[in-house]
Design a protein around this motif. Structure first.
Motif, PDB file in Angstrom:
ATOM      1  N   SER A 150       0.823  -1.218   0.000  1.00 28.29           N
ATOM      2  CA  SER A 150       0.000   0.000   0.000  1.00 28.29           C
ATOM      3  C   SER A 150       0.854   1.263   0.000  1.00 28.29           C
ATOM      4  CB  SER A 150      -0.916   0.002   1.230  1.00 28.29           C
ATOM      5  OG  SER A 150      -0.145  -0.017   2.433  1.00 28.29           O
ATOM      6  N   LYS A 151       2.171   1.107  -0.073  1.00 30.06           N
ATOM      7  CA  LYS A 151       3.071   2.255  -0.014  1.00 30.06           C
ATOM      8  C   LYS A 151       3.080   3.020  -1.334  1.00 30.06           C
ATOM      9  CE  LYS A 151       4.227   0.984   4.099  1.00 30.06           C
ATOM     10  NZ  LYS A 151       3.662   1.715   5.255  1.00 30.06           N
ATOM     11  N   LYS A 152       3.456   4.308  -1.253  1.00 22.91           N
ATOM     12  CA  LYS A 152       3.443   5.183  -2.423  1.00 22.91           C
ATOM     13  C   LYS A 152       4.826   5.316  -3.065  1.00 22.91           C
ATOM     14  CE  LYS A 152      -0.922   6.173  -2.036  1.00 22.91           C
ATOM     15  NZ  LYS A 152      -1.896   5.703  -3.041  1.00 22.91           N
ATOM     16  N   GLY A 194       5.619   0.000 -13.871  1.00 26.77           N
ATOM     17  CA  GLY A 194       5.825   1.230 -13.113  1.00 26.77           C
ATOM     18  C   GLY A 194       4.768   1.390 -12.043  1.00 26.77           C
ATOM     19  N   ASN A 195       5.190   1.697 -10.832  1.00 26.99           N
ATOM     20  CA  ASN A 195       4.285   1.967  -9.714  1.00 26.99           C
ATOM     21  C   ASN A 195       4.516   3.403  -9.248  1.00 26.99           C
ATOM     22  OD1 ASN A 195       2.473   0.683  -7.435  1.00 26.99           O
ATOM     23  ND2 ASN A 195       4.046   1.856  -6.354  1.00 26.99           N
ATOM     24  N   ASN A 196       3.486   4.249  -9.355  1.00 24.36           N
ATOM     25  CA  ASN A 196       3.588   5.678  -9.027  1.00 24.36           C
ATOM     26  C   ASN A 196       4.590   6.406  -9.917  1.00 24.36           C
ATOM     27  OD1 ASN A 196       1.685   5.702  -6.852  1.00 24.36           O
ATOM     28  ND2 ASN A 196       3.225   4.718  -5.573  1.00 24.36           N
ATOM     29  N   VAL A 197       4.814   5.881 -11.098  1.00 25.60           N
ATOM     30  CA  VAL A 197       5.688   6.487 -12.101  1.00 25.60           C
ATOM     31  C   VAL A 197       5.422   5.767 -13.415  1.00 25.60           C
ATOM     32  CG1 VAL A 197       7.643   4.928 -11.734  1.00 25.60           C
ATOM     33  CG2 VAL A 197       8.069   7.278 -12.498  1.00 25.60           C
ATOM     34  N   ALA A 198       5.891   6.335 -14.523  1.00 30.59           N
ATOM     35  CA  ALA A 198       5.603   5.762 -15.835  1.00 30.59           C
ATOM     36  C   ALA A 198       6.208   4.367 -16.002  1.00 30.59           C
ATOM     37  CB  ALA A 198       6.141   6.684 -16.929  1.00 30.59           C
ATOM     38  N   THR A 199       5.534   3.540 -16.793  1.00 33.35           N
ATOM     39  CA  THR A 199       6.050   2.219 -17.137  1.00 33.35           C
ATOM     40  C   THR A 199       7.095   2.367 -18.245  1.00 33.35           C
ATOM     41  OG1 THR A 199       3.991   1.098 -16.555  1.00 33.35           O
ATOM     42  CG2 THR A 199       5.473  -0.053 -18.075  1.00 33.35           C
ATOM     43  N   PHE A 277       3.308  14.731 -21.017  1.00 32.43           N
ATOM     44  CA  PHE A 277       3.712  14.105 -19.759  1.00 32.43           C
ATOM     45  C   PHE A 277       2.477  13.480 -19.138  1.00 32.43           C
ATOM     46  CE2 PHE A 277       2.968  18.627 -19.141  1.00 32.43           C
ATOM     47  CZ  PHE A 277       2.006  18.652 -18.137  1.00 32.43           C
ATOM     48  N   ASP A 278       2.675  12.656 -18.112  1.00 31.10           N
ATOM     49  CA  ASP A 278       1.561  12.001 -17.444  1.00 31.10           C
ATOM     50  C   ASP A 278       0.801  13.001 -16.584  1.00 31.10           C
ATOM     51  OD1 ASP A 278       2.462   9.731 -18.616  1.00 31.10           O
ATOM     52  OD2 ASP A 278       3.245   8.805 -16.798  1.00 31.10           O
ATOM     53  N   MET A 286      -1.007  17.168  -9.965  1.00 29.26           N
ATOM     54  CA  MET A 286      -1.200  17.094  -8.521  1.00 29.26           C
ATOM     55  C   MET A 286       0.144  17.148  -7.805  1.00 29.26           C
ATOM     56  SD  MET A 286      -4.437  16.959  -8.668  1.00 29.26           S
ATOM     57  CE  MET A 286      -4.748  16.851  -6.894  1.00 29.26           C
ATOM     58  N   MET A 287       0.128  17.589  -6.557  1.00 24.20           N
ATOM     59  CA  MET A 287       1.363  17.647  -5.786  1.00 24.20           C
ATOM     60  C   MET A 287       1.932  16.245  -5.603  1.00 24.20           C
ATOM     61  SD  MET A 287       0.065  18.378  -1.880  1.00 24.20           S
ATOM     62  CE  MET A 287      -0.552  17.059  -0.837  1.00 24.20           C
ATOM     63  N   SER A 288       3.225  16.171  -5.399  1.00 21.71           N
ATOM     64  CA  SER A 288       3.928  14.899  -5.296  1.00 21.71           C
ATOM     65  C   SER A 288       3.490  14.114  -4.064  1.00 21.71           C
ATOM     66  CB  SER A 288       5.442  15.145  -5.229  1.00 21.71           C
ATOM     67  OG  SER A 288       6.124  13.946  -4.951  1.00 21.71           O
ATOM     68  N   GLU A 289       3.539  12.788  -4.211  1.00 20.37           N
ATOM     69  CA  GLU A 289       3.298  11.914  -3.057  1.00 20.37           C
ATOM     70  C   GLU A 289       4.360  12.115  -1.990  1.00 20.37           C
ATOM     71  OE1 GLU A 289       0.835  10.016  -2.489  1.00 20.37           O
ATOM     72  OE2 GLU A 289      -0.176   9.780  -4.414  1.00 20.37           O
TER      73      GLU A 289
END
Length: 379
Positions: A150-152, A194-199, A277-278, A286-289
């Motif tokens: 569940s981590k970002k 990719g998790n929380n970033v582009a693949t 960009f994504d 949105m602001m960064s995690e």
């Protein structure tokens, strides 16, 4: 009395170990790595999951020597290596990275052939190899999606294929039919995630171009995300980022800086022609995690920044990054803006390397991996 003292000592030690395992490293500077070699089986650099990964700040030489000494085998067990690698990433995240919310995790897989042995090692059942491979691919996709829990944290899995013309099928006439570049990329797609970033895209290296491996990877690795900050005092203002790459190609991204509760975002986004960009589904940035709630600044990430389809690498200094504020219809420079750094200081890298005998440029590939490690740790 002795037994009671022994029990109390055991309880105290257990409490200390539990407490230390729960400490979160919020401002970490840590670069760690492992490798897994694969051929007939998998051969990790660590003995068990109780073995700590290499600390690249103090053990980079040891990592590189171990990599260069890897022996070769006959077959290709790439799926099985990724399977074991994902278990290792989860273990390292929980036990060896201080549970840092800012840690980035990377897998780099390098191979010159398609899998021909993993389903045997993992005892995947099926009527034929194609059926077993498809089952294993589905299993790996599920494991990739679970590796961060569940981590970002950002997690990316890269795969680089060296085309030595060793992957082919035999047609009805018994003649070799080699896979096309697109067919190979499709077959290796499961390794890209990719998790929380582009693949990342599958990186395809033509026969004879192995020296380009480190260059291609570093281009992808360092341009997947560009970060910048905006002072909270500019809420409601129109903000523009003026960005240049090493060739002084200039692009612009602008938006209105807004706040909704504890969340900050940029809306009404405009860019230079050809910039992509994504973005969120709403079209906002949105602001960064990884934003620090107590900071007077808001951190933003622009993921997979591209210009005319190519990754755009922003240089990390004030000459190549400028922030402008719209004041009375004119753009004024924010002289207090600090250029974003592109240096990665909190990361774990797992290298998964094909050491089958068919990999005729294995020694060069090992050196390229070491070049990548040098680039990542360069200060």
């Amino acid at each position: 009395m002795i037994n009671r003292l022994l029990i109390l000592t055991v309880i105290l030690i257990s409490f200390v170990l539990f407490f230390n395992s729960c400490i979160t490293c919020k401002d970490c500077t840590q670069l760690k790595a492992d490798y897994i070699a694969f051929s007939d089986n998998v051969y990790p650099s660590y003995k068990t999951n109780k073995t700590a990964p290499f600390n690249l700040e103090t053990e980079k030489g040891k990592f590189k020597i171990g990599l260069m000494k890897l022996n070769t085998g006959e077959k290709t067990s790439a799926y099985y290596a990724l399977d074991k690698g994902l278990d290792r990433v989860k273990n390292v995240r929980k036990k060896y990275m201080g549970r840092s919310p800012k840690s980035r995790y990377y897998i780099i897989t390098l191979t010159d052939g398609l899998d021909n042995n993993s389903t045997t090692l993992a005892k995947i059942k099926g009527g034929n190899k194609q059926e077993r491979d498809l089952k294993y691919e589905e299993k790996l996709k599920k494991e990739l999606s679970k590796v961060m829990g569940s981590k970002k944290n950002r997690f990316q899995s890269y795969v680089m294929y060296y085309d030595a013309k060793d992957s082919y099928v035999l047609n009805e006439k018994g003649e070799k039919e080699y896979y096309t570049e697109q067919e190979i990329k499709d077959k290796l797609r499961v390794f890209s995630y990719g998790n929380n970033v582009a693949t990342p895209e599958v990186i395809y290296i033509q026969n004879g171009e192995i020296k380009e491996l480190a260059t291609k990877f570093n281009e992808e690795f360092k341009t997947q995300a560009f970060s910048f900050i905006i002072s909270k005092g500019y809420v409601g203002e129109r903000i523009k980022m003026n960005l240049k790459n090493a060739e002084n190609k200039e692009i612009e991204i602008e938006g209105t800086f807004m706040q909704a509760g504890n969340k900050y975002y940029l809306t009404d986004i405009k860019t230079s022609t050809g910039v992509t960009f994504d973005q969120s589904q709403s079209g906002k940035i949105m602001m960064s995690e990884f934003n620090e709630k107590s900071s007077t600044d808001v951190l933003f990430d622009v993921l997979s920044l591209r210009y005319m389809g190519n990754l755009f690498k922003v240089v990390g200094d004030e000459q190549h990054q400028k922030q402008l504020i719209l004041t009375n219809g004119k753009w004024s420079p924010n002289v207090e803006y600090r250029a974003a750094t592109i240096q990665i200081t909190d990361a774990y890298i797992l290298v998964i390397l094909d050491v089958s005998k068919s990999f005729t440029v294995l020694n060069e590939a090992k050196q390229q991996i070491n070049n990548i490690i040098d680039e990542i740790t360069k200060k």
